[in-house]
Enzyme design. Structure first.
Site, PDB file in Angstrom:
ATOM      1  N   GLY A  64      39.719  26.743  34.888  1.00  0.00           N
ATOM      2  CA  GLY A  64      38.434  26.121  35.164  1.00  0.00           C
ATOM      3  C   GLY A  64      37.230  27.037  35.122  1.00  0.00           C
ATOM      4  CD1 TRP A  66      35.419  30.100  29.927  1.00  0.00           C
ATOM      5  CD2 TRP A  66      35.334  28.908  28.032  1.00  0.00           C
ATOM      6  NE1 TRP A  66      35.560  30.971  28.888  1.00  0.00           N
ATOM      7  CE2 TRP A  66      35.517  30.276  27.707  1.00  0.00           C
ATOM      8  CE3 TRP A  66      35.267  27.977  27.010  1.00  0.00           C
ATOM      9  CZ2 TRP A  66      35.615  30.723  26.387  1.00  0.00           C
ATOM     10  CZ3 TRP A  66      35.370  28.411  25.686  1.00  0.00           C
ATOM     11  CH2 TRP A  66      35.535  29.771  25.382  1.00  0.00           C
ATOM     12  CE  LYS A 173      41.836  32.202  24.087  1.00  0.00           C
ATOM     13  NZ  LYS A 173      42.132  32.667  25.462  1.00  0.00           N
TER      14      LYS A 173
END
Length: 222
Positions: A64, A66, A173
């Site tokens: 959590g 981000w 990513k």
């Protein structure tokens, strides 16, 4: 040295680096669940992606960090518990502790049941920003790992194609190595502008990097 002894030595070295990591200390001090928050923070501060009033989807959100960063940026005063100006939808197959103002949906967004829930929260709207910190469990077998990373990137791009505004952005990513150039090409096939980004918060030893795609290309032109 036995395999078990080598593993113990590696784990001890990782723990030492982790404890002494300035971003780990900063995350603890500032109340973030993980140092990963500072990776998104650097990308955002460089490119100005996150703004109050936006609709943002966080793919692979657990634990959590981000979503916490997004929550603070989209509060008028930047405070963790400030009034939220915007919508944050967090998705993960793993559970996540609640974050005030963040709508968390647990499950696989490829499956119809969860997708219906996502569409319900979107309520006909498109996202301004999609962020993905999704990463596979790496096996050490380069060809297999490259395929897993590519699959997650493809999922993130597909989600963006269906749920992102034409002028929106995707942050995802990936890892340098086998298949990296192909994934950059895939981003360029889907976005008008593509920027690679290696945050200072990424560990020096890590091949982790991020791609930011801005300005979605229409599917029919791909």
């Amino acid at each position: 040295m036995s395999t078990k002894a080598k593993s113990k030595k590696v784990n001890k070295a990782w723990l030492h680096d982790h404890i002494n990591d300035p971003y780990v200390k900063l995350a603890t001090r500032e109340g973030y669940r993980a140092r990963a928050a500072y990776k998104l923070k650097e990308i955002d501060e460089s490119l100005g992606l996150v703004k109050p009033g936006q609709l943002v989807v966080d793919l692979g959100s657990t634990p959590g960090a981000w979503s916490q960063y997004l929550r603070r940026r989209m509060s008028p005063e930047g405070a963790a518990a400030g009034e939220l100006n915007g919508t944050i939808i967090a998705l993960d197959i793993l559970p996540m502790e609640p974050i005030e103002g963040v709508t968390f949906l647990q499950g696989d967004f490829r499956e119809a049941e969860l997708l219906e829930q996502v569409l319900g929260v979107l309520a006909g709207r498109k996202a301004d920003l999609v962020v993905s910190d999704m990463a596979p469990n790496l096996s050490g077998i380069h060809s297999a790992d490259a395929a897993r990373v590519a699959h997650l990137i493809e999922l993130a791009i597909d989600f963006a194609q269906h749920h992102l505004k034409p002028e929106g952005a995707l942050v995802a990513k990936l890892f340098h190595g086998s298949g990296y150039d192909e994934l950059v090409k895939l981003f360029k096939a889907n976005f008008r502008t593509v920027k690679p980004f290696k945050p200072k918060a990424s560990r020096d030893k890590s091949s982790e990097t991020f791609l930011v795609g801005m300005g979605l290309k229409a599917q029919e032109t791909l």
